[in-house]
Enzyme design. Structure first.
Site, short mmCIF file in Angstrom:
data_model
loop_
_atom_site.label_atom_id
_atom_site.label_comp_id
_atom_site.label_asym_id
_atom_site.label_seq_id
_atom_site.Cartn_x
_atom_site.Cartn_y
_atom_site.Cartn_z
N LYS A 254 6.64 -1.63 0.16
CA LYS A 254 5.73 -1.44 -0.97
C LYS A 254 5.51 -2.77 -1.71
O LYS A 254 4.39 -3.10 -2.10
CB LYS A 254 6.28 -0.39 -1.93
CG LYS A 254 6.23 1.04 -1.41
CD LYS A 254 4.81 1.52 -1.24
CE LYS A 254 4.73 2.98 -0.86
NZ LYS A 254 3.34 3.45 -0.66
N TYR B 50 11.67 1.05 2.43
CA TYR B 50 10.49 1.60 1.77
C TYR B 50 10.07 0.73 0.59
O TYR B 50 8.91 0.35 0.44
CB TYR B 50 10.80 3.02 1.31
CG TYR B 50 9.67 3.74 0.61
CD1 TYR B 50 8.57 4.19 1.33
CD2 TYR B 50 9.74 4.01 -0.76
CE1 TYR B 50 7.54 4.89 0.69
CE2 TYR B 50 8.72 4.70 -1.39
CZ TYR B 50 7.63 5.14 -0.67
OH TYR B 50 6.61 5.83 -1.30
#
Length: 357
Positions: free
Chosen positions: A174, A170
């Site tokens: 990002k 994750y």
């Protein structure tokens, strides 16, 4: 939840909100439509987002709800068709726990679809917005981009001097998209703002796949008479109850800050960055339980169970407990009260819960 939003730039007449079916997406839609009755909103998600509750019939007419696969250019095109989009809030994504569990899906949603949206927004600008200001593009990133030896629960991180070493899929995704948004801004294709969000609490609704979901859950579920598991401790005496600092922001503050970011002039950003770490405050699992007791009573503790989860612990081990908010505050972003902010957020959630019954 009802509150006013900051005044949008005068040229903004049409706003696209992706991930509009999610928790923050719904609140941003409601805030925008209630405060800007002349602005048209395009709300999209993988399924047509519902219109936020509590709007008047006239306010509902300002929102066009559309399903779209943001990994497919033809699907993205339907969102822009016949419109001149001035502002994009790119909020969609697979949360941290979900993207760690399903690597391929996480990258497809958290990287590929964002790159596709950036590309089509640029194409839209060239075809439909010649001579107009660049589309303001607000990307919701995360403080999960951090990791490494400087980023520990007891640390207060200086964003200007701390390199990005994400330690989850994750966080990596990002960080990748942050670079895309920065470069598209540097080239003048969009007018980007990259927002690294603290953990948002207290969220209503069901638990999410985010590793941080327990932070809201330790208040939300017990107030609903449901069991909530604290995945970072085996008992109330576990050292993590006091040593695991978590960086959080209230729902009202983060919604205002996300919308406010679109109003900050591009000239306020340095040439090398479009990134803002949104201000937050530091709390701990024990302080969360204390807030639960204060707003719900001592008996609510019976709904809290303690069971360490290895995957959650691996992720939280490199969550900085705090960040220096000086830069964001200098730009005019808001911050919850460091001493009472989490208690206030818990009380607000309780009041809204009671009002909904």
């Amino acid at each position: 939840m009802s509150f006013s939003s900051p005044e949008l730039p005068s040229h903004v007449k049409t706003v696209l909100v992706t991930g509009a079916g999610g928790f923050l997406g719904q609140l941003i839609l409601a805030s925008l439509v209630q405060s800007h009755p002349t602005v048209q909103l395009i709300a999209t998600d993988i399924h047509p987002p519902r219109i936020p509750a509590g709007l008047s019939s006239e306010e509902e007419k300002l929102i066009t709800s559309l399903a779209a696969d943001l990994g497919d250019e033809s699907s993205i095109a339907t969102l822009f068709e016949g419109k001149k989009v001035d502002l994009v809030f790119a909020l969609h994504g697979i949360m941290s726990g979900g993207s760690e569990s399903d690597f391929e899906l996480g990258y497809r949603v958290n990287v590929d679809s964002h790159v596709s949206l950036l590309k089509y927004t640029t194409k839209h600008s060239k075809l439909e917005r010649a001579g107009s200001p660049a589309v303001v593009y607000v990307y919701a990133s995360s403080q999960a981009v951090y990791g490494g030896p400087k980023c520990l629960p007891e640390a207060v991180v200086d964003p200007d001097t701390t390199p990005l070493f994400p330690e989850s899929s994750y966080g990596v995704s990002k960080a990748i998209v942050e670079l895309y948004v920065y470069d598209y801004s540097r080239r003048g294709f969009v007018d980007g703002r990259i927002l690294r969000l603290p953990t948002v609490c207290v969220r209503s609704g069901l638990p999410s796949s985010a590793a941080s979901s327990f932070i809201s859950g330790l208040v939300r579920e017990p107030l609903n008479g449901q069991v909530s598991v604290c995945p970072v401790a085996d008992s109330p005496e576990d050292p993590n109850m006091d040593s695991l600092g978590v960086h959080v922001t209230s729902v009202k503050t983060v919604v205002k800050n996300i919308i406010y970011s679109s109003t900050v002039p591009a000239s306020k950003f340095p040439a090398h960055s479009r990134t803002i770490n949104l201000p937050g405050i530091t709390t701990t699992p024990r302080k969360i339980i204390e807030a639960l007791v204060k707003v719900g009573g001592e008996d609510k503790k019976k709904f809290v169970e303690y069971k360490r989860d290895a995957q959650v612990l691996a992720i939280t081990a490199h969550w900085p407990g705090g960040f220096d908010p000086s830069y964001a505050l200098s730009l005019g972003f808001g911050q919850d009260d460091p001493e009472t902010g989490f208690l206030t957020a818990s009380q607000t959630f309780k009041e809204e819960l009671e009002a909904s019954k």
